[in-house]
Design a protein around this motif. Sequence first.
Motif, PDB file in Angstrom:
ATOM      1  N   LYS A   1      41.806  13.290   4.509  1.00  0.00           N
ATOM      2  CA  LYS A   1      40.808  13.429   3.286  1.00  0.00           C
ATOM      3  C   LYS A   1      39.648  14.396   3.578  1.00  0.00           C
ATOM      4  O   LYS A   1      39.306  15.363   2.854  1.00  0.00           O
ATOM      5  CB  LYS A   1      40.369  12.212   2.769  1.00  0.00           C
ATOM      6  CG  LYS A   1      41.544  11.183   2.176  1.00  0.00           C
ATOM      7  CD  LYS A   1      40.865   9.921   1.587  1.00  0.00           C
ATOM      8  CE  LYS A   1      40.038   9.081   2.541  1.00  0.00           C
ATOM      9  NZ  LYS A   1      40.803   8.651   3.728  1.00  0.00           N
ATOM     10  N   THR A   2      39.067  14.037   4.668  1.00  0.00           N
ATOM     11  CA  THR A   2      37.792  14.702   5.011  1.00  0.00           C
ATOM     12  C   THR A   2      38.281  16.015   5.597  1.00  0.00           C
ATOM     13  O   THR A   2      37.441  17.333   5.174  1.00  0.00           O
ATOM     14  CB  THR A   2      37.191  14.000   6.091  1.00  0.00           C
ATOM     15  OG1 THR A   2      36.463  12.720   5.516  1.00  0.00           O
ATOM     16  CG2 THR A   2      35.886  14.814   6.765  1.00  0.00           C
ATOM     17  N   THR A   3      39.338  16.333   6.428  1.00  0.00           N
ATOM     18  CA  THR A   3      39.631  17.523   6.763  1.00  0.00           C
ATOM     19  C   THR A   3      40.069  18.644   5.275  1.00  0.00           C
ATOM     20  O   THR A   3      39.646  19.583   5.293  1.00  0.00           O
ATOM     21  CB  THR A   3      40.989  17.544   7.417  1.00  0.00           C
ATOM     22  OG1 THR A   3      40.977  16.661   8.528  1.00  0.00           O
ATOM     23  CG2 THR A   3      41.366  18.736   8.092  1.00  0.00           C
TER      24      THR A   3
ATOM     25  N   PHE B   1      31.964  14.483  -2.733  1.00  0.00           N
ATOM     26  CA  PHE B   1      31.348  13.527  -2.003  1.00  0.00           C
ATOM     27  C   PHE B   1      32.514  12.983  -1.322  1.00  0.00           C
ATOM     28  O   PHE B   1      33.517  12.581  -1.686  1.00  0.00           O
ATOM     29  CB  PHE B   1      30.866  12.218  -3.021  1.00  0.00           C
ATOM     30  CG  PHE B   1      29.681  12.758  -3.915  1.00  0.00           C
ATOM     31  CD1 PHE B   1      28.710  12.397  -3.709  1.00  0.00           C
ATOM     32  CD2 PHE B   1      30.392  13.569  -5.221  1.00  0.00           C
ATOM     33  CE1 PHE B   1      27.774  12.897  -4.720  1.00  0.00           C
ATOM     34  CE2 PHE B   1      28.945  13.826  -6.038  1.00  0.00           C
ATOM     35  CZ  PHE B   1      27.648  13.607  -5.748  1.00  0.00           C
ATOM     36  N   ASP B   2      32.220  12.950   0.131  1.00  0.00           N
ATOM     37  CA  ASP B   2      32.877  12.190   1.001  1.00  0.00           C
ATOM     38  C   ASP B   2      32.691  10.650   1.165  1.00  0.00           C
ATOM     39  O   ASP B   2      31.637  10.471   1.634  1.00  0.00           O
ATOM     40  CB  ASP B   2      32.795  12.912   2.238  1.00  0.00           C
ATOM     41  CG  ASP B   2      34.187  12.362   3.140  1.00  0.00           C
ATOM     42  OD1 ASP B   2      35.053  11.622   2.658  1.00  0.00           O
ATOM     43  OD2 ASP B   2      34.550  13.357   4.116  1.00  0.00           O
ATOM     44  N   GLU B   3      33.246   9.818   0.547  1.00  0.00           N
ATOM     45  CA  GLU B   3      33.154   8.334   0.566  1.00  0.00           C
ATOM     46  C   GLU B   3      31.556   7.931   0.267  1.00  0.00           C
ATOM     47  O   GLU B   3      30.808   7.246   1.078  1.00  0.00           O
ATOM     48  CB  GLU B   3      33.433   7.671   1.732  1.00  0.00           C
ATOM     49  CG  GLU B   3      34.791   8.217   2.134  1.00  0.00           C
ATOM     50  CD  GLU B   3      35.667   7.182   2.903  1.00  0.00           C
ATOM     51  OE1 GLU B   3      35.620   5.874   2.843  1.00  0.00           O
ATOM     52  OE2 GLU B   3      36.407   7.438   3.548  1.00  0.00           O
ATOM     53  N   PRO B   4      31.044   8.464  -1.103  1.00  0.00           N
ATOM     54  CA  PRO B   4      29.803   8.109  -1.193  1.00  0.00           C
ATOM     55  C   PRO B   4      29.401   6.804  -1.475  1.00  0.00           C
ATOM     56  O   PRO B   4      28.091   6.201  -1.176  1.00  0.00           O
ATOM     57  CB  PRO B   4      29.262   8.898  -2.518  1.00  0.00           C
ATOM     58  CG  PRO B   4      30.806   8.835  -3.100  1.00  0.00           C
ATOM     59  CD  PRO B   4      31.834   8.864  -2.108  1.00  0.00           C
TER      60      PRO B   4
ATOM     61  N   PHE C   1      28.164  14.459   3.059  1.00  0.00           N
ATOM     62  CA  PHE C   1      29.005  13.986   4.088  1.00  0.00           C
ATOM     63  C   PHE C   1      29.122  12.461   4.458  1.00  0.00           C
ATOM     64  O   PHE C   1      28.039  11.847   3.752  1.00  0.00           O
ATOM     65  CB  PHE C   1      28.425  14.924   5.223  1.00  0.00           C
ATOM     66  CG  PHE C   1      28.527  16.054   5.240  1.00  0.00           C
ATOM     67  CD1 PHE C   1      29.773  16.834   5.747  1.00  0.00           C
ATOM     68  CD2 PHE C   1      27.330  16.949   4.867  1.00  0.00           C
ATOM     69  CE1 PHE C   1      29.962  18.231   5.807  1.00  0.00           C
ATOM     70  CE2 PHE C   1      27.669  18.507   4.765  1.00  0.00           C
ATOM     71  CZ  PHE C   1      28.654  18.883   5.158  1.00  0.00           C
ATOM     72  N   GLN C   2      30.006  12.244   4.975  1.00  0.00           N
ATOM     73  CA  GLN C   2      30.394  10.786   5.096  1.00  0.00           C
ATOM     74  C   GLN C   2      29.155  10.012   6.164  1.00  0.00           C
ATOM     75  O   GLN C   2      28.602   9.122   5.954  1.00  0.00           O
ATOM     76  CB  GLN C   2      31.499  10.371   6.089  1.00  0.00           C
ATOM     77  CG  GLN C   2      32.287   9.306   5.449  1.00  0.00           C
ATOM     78  CD  GLN C   2      33.682   9.326   6.046  1.00  0.00           C
ATOM     79  OE1 GLN C   2      34.313  10.465   6.509  1.00  0.00           O
ATOM     80  NE2 GLN C   2      34.458   8.148   5.705  1.00  0.00           N
ATOM     81  N   ASP C   3      28.666  10.938   6.957  1.00  0.00           N
ATOM     82  CA  ASP C   3      27.555  10.666   7.896  1.00  0.00           C
ATOM     83  C   ASP C   3      25.948  11.391   7.614  1.00  0.00           C
ATOM     84  O   ASP C   3      25.421  11.403   8.323  1.00  0.00           O
ATOM     85  CB  ASP C   3      27.984  10.922   9.335  1.00  0.00           C
ATOM     86  CG  ASP C   3      28.540  12.302   9.475  1.00  0.00           C
ATOM     87  OD1 ASP C   3      28.553  13.220   8.568  1.00  0.00           O
ATOM     88  OD2 ASP C   3      28.667  12.672  10.723  1.00  0.00           O
TER      89      ASP C   3
HETATM   90 MG   LIG Z   1      37.083  10.753   6.113  1.00  0.00          MG
END
Ligand SMILES: [Mg+2]
Length: 234
Positions: A48-50, A169-172, A93-95
Motif C-alpha cells: 500500500k505505502t509503495t 493519507f497513509d493510515e491516518p 505519512f505513516q510516520d
Molecule cells: Mg504502509
Amino acid sequence: MGNAAIKANGLIKWFGQGETKTTAVKNASFEADFGELLYIVGPSGSGKTTLLSMISGILKPNEGSVLVEGKDIWQMKSDDIADLRLHKIGFVFQDYHLFPRLTTVENVAIPLILKKMQWNEAIRVALEYLDIVGLKDRAQLPPVKLSGGEQQRVAIARAIAGQPDILIFDEPTASLDGDTGKKIVEFIKTKILNPDRCVIIVTHDNRIYEYADAIMKMEDGKITDFERNTQQDA
Ligand SMILES: [Mg+2]
Ligand SMILES: Nc1ncnc2c1ncn2[C@@H]1O[C@H](COP(=O)(O)OP(=O)(O)O)[C@@H](O)[C@H]1O
C-alpha cells in the motif's frame, strides 16, 4: 464514468536484487476520481505505502505509468514533479515527517509559506487548521512534546492547510482513538472533499468504512478488488 484525478497503469516496483529481491507492487492499475473518497485496504506488507509513493511522485516505479490530472508524472523533470507535489498533492505519512526544530503551528504553516504566503498570515491560517484537529492549545510546542496521535493530527492539519487537489493519507487513524479518527474522516468527507478534489486513505479501521465512495483491496502487491459505492451521494 471517470473524471480521473489519478490513473495508474501497470505499476511495478521491486526492491533489492537477486536473493533479496522483493516485488512490492505487481502490475497495479486503478483510477481515483475527483469528488471521490477512496480507501485502500490490505494487510501489512501488501504494498500500500509503495503504491501511494508511486502515485504521488515520491518513488519512481520500475514499470508502468501514473497520470495525475492527465499528466504522466514519471515523464516529467524532477523540478516539475516537486512543483506538482507542492501544489497538487498533500501526503500524510505513516510516520508523520514533522520537523522537530519547528513549533507545531510552524509545521502546519510550511506548505503555506512554500506557496509564498506572508509569515503572519500563514501562522494565522495554520492556527485555524490546528483548531480543526483539536490542537490549537499545542501550537507553540515542538512536536516531540506531543503524543503520537497528536503528531499525526498535526501532519493531517499540515496536509489540509495546503489545500491540495489530491490528498493522500497513509493510515491516518491508526494511532488515533476511535472518536477522533471518526471526527477527522467525517471532517475530510464533509469539508475537504468536493467535486474538484480526490482523497485517498489507507486504513485498517473499519469504523470509518461508511464514509468511503470506493474501496480498493490489496494483497501481496496486487489489487484484488475495487468496488465503487454507486448508491451514495447520488
Ligand atoms: Mg504502509
Ligand atoms: N525501501 C524498501 N526496501 C526494501 N523493501 C521494501 C521497501 N519498502 C517496502 N519494502 C517491502 O515491500 C513490501 C510492501 O511494503 P509496503 O508498501 O510498505 O506495504 P504496506 O504499506 O502495505 O504495509 C514489503 O515486503 C516491504 O518489506
